[in-house]
Design an enzyme around this catalytic site. Structure first.
Site, PDB file in Angstrom:
ATOM      1  N   CYS A  76       0.870  -1.175   0.000  1.00 50.82           N
ATOM      2  CA  CYS A  76       0.000   0.000   0.000  1.00 50.82           C
ATOM      3  C   CYS A  76       0.906   1.223   0.000  1.00 50.82           C
ATOM      4  CB  CYS A  76      -0.957  -0.020   1.196  1.00 50.82           C
ATOM      5  SG  CYS A  76      -0.113  -0.001   2.786  1.00 50.82           S
ATOM      6  N   THR A  77       0.353   2.403   0.217  1.00 46.27           N
ATOM      7  CA  THR A  77       1.132   3.636   0.047  1.00 46.27           C
ATOM      8  C   THR A  77       2.360   3.690   0.954  1.00 46.27           C
ATOM      9  OG1 THR A  77      -0.998   4.663  -0.382  1.00 46.27           O
ATOM     10  CG2 THR A  77       0.896   6.137  -0.162  1.00 46.27           C
TER      11      THR A  77
END
Ligand code: ZN
Ligand code: ZN
Length: 337
Positions: free
Chosen positions: A224-225
């Site tokens: 994810c980010t």
């Protein structure tokens, strides 16, 4: 708490005037870097999270608010009984002081603060909130944390370790996007599985649906980010029978810092601030497609309906025509988180 630290820096307008007239102003890609982007020489953004039991989240919120206001930092911090998650921007020395002070709290000592280019101007204001969950998976009772972090999460892989795993296991390694589908639409890892979710809350239903059961014996790498969503997602997947789950340590942000566009990542990174998306180099491949004309684009516009604000992926010419940003019944159910 700290006292006596008061920012001496000039007001924003004055600074911009000073910077605009400066012959050695930093320039990026021919654009003068000031105002909205700020002074890249002296301003920084930090992204961080830490999972640790917090007995009194409200007290931590008050302490953090005072700290950030004193240091003139802008951004967003969430606090829950399971930890803290923040993105802040400001003057480099103020940010350094923030990091030092925050590490004074015993549970936050080991937090990995990731530094990025950007300024407090990327965030309109300072928001610090207490929530049931640090990441809204809608499973606040399911995740357990201790002083080492989330209990039972996937094995952390640093970018180099990720490459070693892919080298060794080849197609047995599957990337699993831990973000919303609209984030993956403009950037994702090579051949990644992208769950059809509009908000993080929909992940549990997607995983329970059985549509990913064929991955249960594969080496699944969630990403994810910045890594926080995978702390929870990897744990939820493991407890649902996925046998070999890894999570990308530091997320796409750290991977991009190390490999840019020369590794397994392709496209732009969606970010939850005014920048909307960032690229790791000037060779970034544009993998998003305009929802109206199919032209390549990484640029999201918002639905014009202020109660909706759904992100619509449009190329610059299509984005200019307001009719392409009208609200549609298909916008229902979107969230920004
Ligand atoms: Zn278009
Ligand atoms: Zn809409």
């Amino acid at each position: 708490m700290i006292e006596g630290v008061k920012s001496e820096r000039p007001q924003r307008e004055d600074r911009n005037a000073i910077l605009a007239n400066c012959p050695v102003m930093p320039r990026i890609l021919g654009k003068v870097v000031f105002g909205k982007i700020g002074n890249v020489e002296t301003e920084k953004i930090i992204l961080y999270y830490g999972f640790t039991p917090i007995a009194d989240p409200e007290a931590v919120r008050l302490w953090q608010r005072t700290l950030c206001e004193t240091l003139d930092l802008k951004g967003r911090i969430l606090i829950s009984k399971d930890g803290i998650n923040g993105t802040l921007g400001g003057e480099m020395n103020a940010v350094k002081t923030y990091v030092r002070q925050t590490k004074q709290y015993p549970g936050f000592k080991k937090i990995d603060f990731k530094w990025a280019e950007g300024t407090g101007e990327d965030f309109p204001r300072l928001r610090i909130r207490v929530r049931d969950e640090l990441v809204a998976f809608g499973a606040p009772g399911e995740i357990k944390v201790d002083e080492h972090g989330v209990i039972g999460g996937g094995v952390h892989l640093k970018p180099k370790q990720l490459h070693a795993l892919v080298q060794e296991r080849g197609d047995d390694v599957v990337f699993f996007d831990g973000r919303n589908a609209y984030e993956a639409a403009i950037g994702r890892f090579k051949d990644a599985v992208v769950p059809d979710v509009k908000t993080t809350r929909e992940f549990v239903g997607e995983i329970n649906s059985g549509k990913f059961d064929h991955l249960k014996d594969k080496a699944v790498v969630t990403y994810c980010t910045g890594g926080i969503r995978c702390e929870v997602l990897s744990s939820l997947m493991k407890s649902r029978g996925f046998n070999e789950v890894y999570q990308l340590d530091g997320g796409i942000v750290r991977y991009g810092t190390e490999y840019g566009d020369k590794g397994l990542w392709k496209g732009s990174l969606y970010v939850f601030d005014e920048r909307i998306n960032i690229e790791f180099s000037d060779e970034t491949e544009i993998i998003g497609r305009c929802e109206r004309c199919d032209a390549p684009t990484s640029r999201y516009s918002n639905c014009v309906n202020l109660d909706c604000r759904k992100l619509i992926l449009l190329c610059p010419p299509c984005a200019k025509d307001a009719i392409n940003r009208d609200c549609l019944p298909s916008h229902a159910g979107y969230g920004s988180g």
